[in-house]
Design an enzyme around this catalytic site. Structure first.
Site, PDB file in Angstrom:
ATOM      1  CD  GLU A  99      54.536  65.062  56.918  1.00  0.00           C
ATOM      2  OE1 GLU A  99      55.276  66.404  56.589  1.00  0.00           O
ATOM      3  OE2 GLU A  99      54.730  64.144  56.687  1.00  0.00           O
TER       4      GLU A  99
ATOM      5  CD  GLU B 157      51.850  66.917  54.207  1.00  0.00           C
ATOM      6  OE1 GLU B 157      51.222  68.385  53.896  1.00  0.00           O
ATOM      7  OE2 GLU B 157      51.156  66.207  55.323  1.00  0.00           O
ATOM      8  CG  LEU B 158      50.879  64.900  46.893  1.00  0.00           C
ATOM      9  CD1 LEU B 158      49.486  64.939  45.801  1.00  0.00           C
ATOM     10  CD2 LEU B 158      52.042  64.663  47.043  1.00  0.00           C
TER      11      LEU B 158
ATOM     12  CD1 TRP C   7      64.688  68.052  45.258  1.00  0.00           C
ATOM     13  CD2 TRP C   7      64.990  70.071  45.755  1.00  0.00           C
ATOM     14  NE1 TRP C   7      63.647  69.288  44.208  1.00  0.00           N
ATOM     15  CE2 TRP C   7      63.839  69.718  45.092  1.00  0.00           C
ATOM     16  CE3 TRP C   7      65.513  71.209  46.974  1.00  0.00           C
ATOM     17  CZ2 TRP C   7      63.429  71.752  44.177  1.00  0.00           C
ATOM     18  CZ3 TRP C   7      64.614  72.504  46.011  1.00  0.00           C
ATOM     19  CH2 TRP C   7      64.552  72.558  45.094  1.00  0.00           C
ATOM     20  CG  ASN C   8      61.744  71.524  49.691  1.00  0.00           C
ATOM     21  OD1 ASN C   8      61.463  70.017  49.992  1.00  0.00           O
ATOM     22  ND2 ASN C   8      60.541  71.864  49.380  1.00  0.00           N
TER      23      ASN C   8
ATOM     24  CB  CYS D  46      55.559  72.925  49.664  1.00  0.00           C
ATOM     25  SG  CYS D  46      55.344  72.738  51.126  1.00  0.00           S
TER      26      CYS D  46
HETATM   27  P1  NAP Z   1      59.500  64.411  43.176  1.00  0.00           P
HETATM   28  O1  NAP Z   1      59.830  64.936  41.871  1.00  0.00           O
HETATM   29  O2  NAP Z   1      58.112  64.380  43.586  1.00  0.00           O
HETATM   30  O3  NAP Z   1      60.499  64.120  44.389  1.00  0.00           O
HETATM   31  C1  NAP Z   1      60.086  63.695  45.368  1.00  0.00           C
HETATM   32  C2  NAP Z   1      60.525  62.220  45.628  1.00  0.00           C
HETATM   33  O4  NAP Z   1      60.107  61.392  44.932  1.00  0.00           O
HETATM   34  C3  NAP Z   1      61.803  61.620  45.866  1.00  0.00           C
HETATM   35  O5  NAP Z   1      62.801  61.572  46.551  1.00  0.00           O
HETATM   36  C4  NAP Z   1      62.323  61.767  44.540  1.00  0.00           C
HETATM   37  O6  NAP Z   1      63.622  61.501  44.123  1.00  0.00           O
HETATM   38  C5  NAP Z   1      61.444  60.800  44.242  1.00  0.00           C
HETATM   39  N1  NAP Z   1      60.618  60.212  43.152  1.00  0.00           N
HETATM   40  C6  NAP Z   1      60.321  61.103  42.038  1.00  0.00           C
HETATM   41  N2  NAP Z   1      59.953  60.087  41.139  1.00  0.00           N
HETATM   42  C7  NAP Z   1      59.881  59.053  41.494  1.00  0.00           C
HETATM   43  C8  NAP Z   1      59.443  57.836  40.905  1.00  0.00           C
HETATM   44  N3  NAP Z   1      58.303  57.925  39.721  1.00  0.00           N
HETATM   45  N4  NAP Z   1      58.894  56.438  41.335  1.00  0.00           N
HETATM   46  C9  NAP Z   1      59.551  57.045  42.959  1.00  0.00           C
HETATM   47  N5  NAP Z   1      59.557  57.915  43.198  1.00  0.00           N
HETATM   48  C10 NAP Z   1      60.301  59.070  43.080  1.00  0.00           C
HETATM   49  O7  NAP Z   1      59.316  66.595  44.337  1.00  0.00           O
HETATM   50  P2  NAP Z   1      60.415  66.999  44.638  1.00  0.00           P
HETATM   51  O8  NAP Z   1      60.984  68.065  42.926  1.00  0.00           O
HETATM   52  O9  NAP Z   1      61.812  66.488  44.623  1.00  0.00           O
HETATM   53  O10 NAP Z   1      59.637  68.146  45.005  1.00  0.00           O
HETATM   54  C11 NAP Z   1      59.575  69.776  44.491  1.00  0.00           C
HETATM   55  C12 NAP Z   1      57.527  69.374  45.400  1.00  0.00           C
HETATM   56  O11 NAP Z   1      57.744  68.838  46.457  1.00  0.00           O
HETATM   57  C13 NAP Z   1      57.238  70.105  45.007  1.00  0.00           C
HETATM   58  O12 NAP Z   1      55.623  70.090  44.384  1.00  0.00           O
HETATM   59  C14 NAP Z   1      56.498  70.432  46.557  1.00  0.00           C
HETATM   60  O13 NAP Z   1      55.842  71.659  46.621  1.00  0.00           O
HETATM   61  C15 NAP Z   1      56.370  69.243  47.153  1.00  0.00           C
HETATM   62  N6  NAP Z   1      56.926  69.341  47.989  1.00  0.00           N
HETATM   63  C16 NAP Z   1      55.180  69.121  49.504  1.00  0.00           C
HETATM   64  C17 NAP Z   1      55.319  69.346  50.527  1.00  0.00           C
HETATM   65  C18 NAP Z   1      54.374  69.211  51.128  1.00  0.00           C
HETATM   66  O14 NAP Z   1      54.326  69.719  52.356  1.00  0.00           O
HETATM   67  N7  NAP Z   1      53.014  69.285  50.680  1.00  0.00           N
HETATM   68  C19 NAP Z   1      57.040  69.944  50.790  1.00  0.00           C
HETATM   69  C20 NAP Z   1      57.636  70.266  50.339  1.00  0.00           C
HETATM   70  C21 NAP Z   1      57.584  69.990  48.708  1.00  0.00           C
HETATM   71  P3  NAP Z   1      64.561  61.639  43.384  1.00  0.00           P
HETATM   72  O15 NAP Z   1      65.123  63.592  43.820  1.00  0.00           O
HETATM   73  O16 NAP Z   1      65.674  61.202  42.769  1.00  0.00           O
HETATM   74  O17 NAP Z   1      64.300  62.506  42.191  1.00  0.00           O
END
Ligand code: NAP
Length: 488
Positions: A468, A259-260, A157-158, A293
């Site tokens: 990416e 990308e975590l 979402w960010n 991130c």
């Molecule tokens: P998240 O909870 O892992 O969610 C990411 C995506 O995965 C969302 O679409 C989410 O859906 C979905 N999801 C959640 N649980 C799932 C499951 N069990 N099975 C399949 N899909 C699932 O992460 P977030 O809180 O949205 O984002 C923050 C994280 O992203 C942070 O750790 C940040 O560092 C990381 N991030 C990394 C990068 C990078 O490039 N490395 C860039 C941006 C963000 P819902 O939204 O419906 O839960």
């Protein structure tokens, strides 16, 4: 309504599976404005049957799309880029409305997202292979690049526009078709981008999107993980979910880009330009209210400059204007939801209990609403605290003293994560030594803003794999085929 948009049809409010449609079970979920914590839209709450329909559409569209000449795919992507730029005000407002970031940042994200679309439009025509000198006579040898097939893109979402663009543009450029699930908190920008992609000429079935609530995210994504027709998963999000996707997709051995999460160190050496370091930290830390991130999560300052640095930083942080995106002077918006604010508060309380002190901030801003937290500097933090071990993902800067270069490099690397790292120094030998020693996919040297479409973005260790952007980004969506012709 300062965040209203001009083109209402950019809010289709439905899935796109070859056409705009409701979820098969007819369910919907609410989209919340994080600035006011109120509902302002709704979208389909899709399930396994919708995920399967999207995959069927993408699979059926693949043979025709991969056969479209690269130049023609590039032209469609260029038109998509032009449409995104032409609608940057509407898209910027939409991003700010559903995600909460200040309007200047919302508009900036649109330009950033478009830069990837433009980049991969150009890269589409350069997916060159190799002509390999044969080791024996009578043979010709070639290596060709071809699209992997159907790609499943799962986004956080960010950065609701940029994350979609960074995945979908290279996938389409490579000749892949796509199924996509955006985050529950920010589905609207993604739907608007898909609408514009259709207007740009992306044929029905090539790019499909299904929205789902957090409760149904796994139900949708599991269909794609389990189905052998999906050949690639491109995921940005948290490390625990990334690992889960890697495990579950192992049975069909899909190609993965993950990308975590990160836990970025930001090091200020005693020979640094302190004002430049404060500027860089403000840019790196407070973009999107710290919800990035690559946001510095652990700031290490040499003991000889520590107190001066903390004073300068606290003065700048204390002057930040917090407020909704509807206020033009806002520099920090609301956090995405109440869970995010709870985590920030837990980290600050834990740090104080373990001996840190507040230099500035340290409170919720309840007078603004439920999702606001004051930009905060914590001094005297150490490696035992939750705020230095976990991503805070909010406007909190924990500052830790250090004495030697060896000690700080070891501390910076003492994390399972390895996405971004930053350091400030004016000693050229130290710059190369430290840049070599840091375990990170991206390193900012006297610079706080790293991301660019021409640069490879991605992590090492538990921050994931794959890149990416850059000249390497297209390869994530392609596979190599070796051809050997004999009897010549
Ligand atoms: P998240 O909870 O892992 O969610 C990411 C995506 O995965 C969302 O679409 C989410 O859906 C979905 N999801 C959640 N649980 C799932 C499951 N069990 N099975 C399949 N899909 C699932 O992460 P977030 O809180 O949205 O984002 C923050 C994280 O992203 C942070 O750790 C940040 O560092 C990381 N991030 C990394 C990068 C990078 O490039 N490395 C860039 C941006 C963000 P819902 O939204 O419906 O839960």
């Amino acid at each position: 309504m300062p965040l209203s948009i001009h083109r209402d049809d950019l809010l289709p409010g439905r899935n796109f599976i070859g056409r705009w449609c409701e979820a098969q079970q007819g369910r919907r979920f609410d989209v919340i404005d994080p600035a006011t914590d109120t509902v302002f839209a709704s979208v389909p709450d899709s399930g396994a049957d919708d995920a399967r329909a999207a995959l069927d559409a993408a699979h059926a569209a693949f043979p025709a799309w991969r056969a479209v000449p690269a130049k023609q795919r590039a032209q469609i992507l260029k038109r998509w880029n032009d449409l995104i730029m032409a609608h940057r005000e509407d898209l910027g407002r939409l991003i700010s409305r559903e995600q909460g970031k200040p309007l200047a940042e919302g508009r900036g994200e649109v330009v950033y997202a478009a830069s990837y679309v433009e980049w991969f439009a150009e890269e589409a025509t350069r997916a060159n292979g190799d002509v390999i000198p044969a080791p024996v006579t009578g043979r010709r040898m070639f290596a060709l690049k071809e699209p992997v097939g159907v790609v499943a893109a799962i986004t956080p979402w960010n950065f609701p526009a940029a994350m979609i663009a960074r995945k979908i543009a290279p996938a389409l450029a490579a000749g892949c078709t796509v199924v996509c699930k955006p985050a529950e908190d920010t589905p609207l920008t993604s739907l608007a981008l898909v609408k514009l992609a259709g207007e740009a000429g992306v044929p029905p079935g090539v790019l499909n999107i299904v929205t789902a609530s957090r409760e149904r995210a796994a139900e949708v994504v599991d269909v794609w993980l389990d189905d052998a027709r999906v050949r690639k998963i491109s995921f940005t999000g948290s490390t625990p979910v990334g690992k889960q996707l890697a495990r579950r997709s192992a049975d069909t051995l899909k190609k993965l880009s993950l990308e975590l999460g990160g836990n970025a160190p930001f090091i200020v050496f005693d020979d640094a330009d302190l004002d430049a370091a404060v500027d860089g930290l403000m840019v790196a830390k407070f973009r999107n209210g710290g919800q990035t991130c690559v946001s510095p999560n652990r700031v290490f300052v040499h003991t000889s400059v520590h107190d001066v640095f903390v004073d300068k930083l606290a003065a700048r942080v204390g002057a930040l204007k917090v407020g909704p995106a509807t206020e033009p002077e806002s520099q920090i918006g609301p956090m995405i939801n109440a869970r995010a604010v709870d985590k920030i508060e837990r980290h600050v309380i834990d740090a104080l209990e373990r001996g840190a002190r507040i230099a500035v901030g340290g409170t919720r801003l309840v007078s603004l609403g439920t999702n606001y937290y004051a930009p905060t500097v914590l001094a005297g933090t150490d490696a035992t605290m939750a705020c230095t071990c976990e991503e805070t993902f909010g406007p909190v800067v924990p500052v830790t003293r250090f004495d030697t270069e060896a000690e700080v490099v070891a501390a910076a690397n003492a994390t399972p994560f390895g996405l971004a790292a930053y350091f400030y120094s004016r000693d050229v030998k130290r710059i190369w030594r430290v840049a070599d020693a840091l375990e990170a996919g991206l390193v900012g040297i006297n610079e706080g803003a790293l991301a660019a479409e021409a640069a490879p973005f991605g992590g090492v260790k538990e921050s994931g794999y794959g890149r990416e952007g850059s000249v390497h980004g297209l390869d994530e969506y392609m596979q190599m085929k070796y051809l050997c012709q004999g009897q010549l």
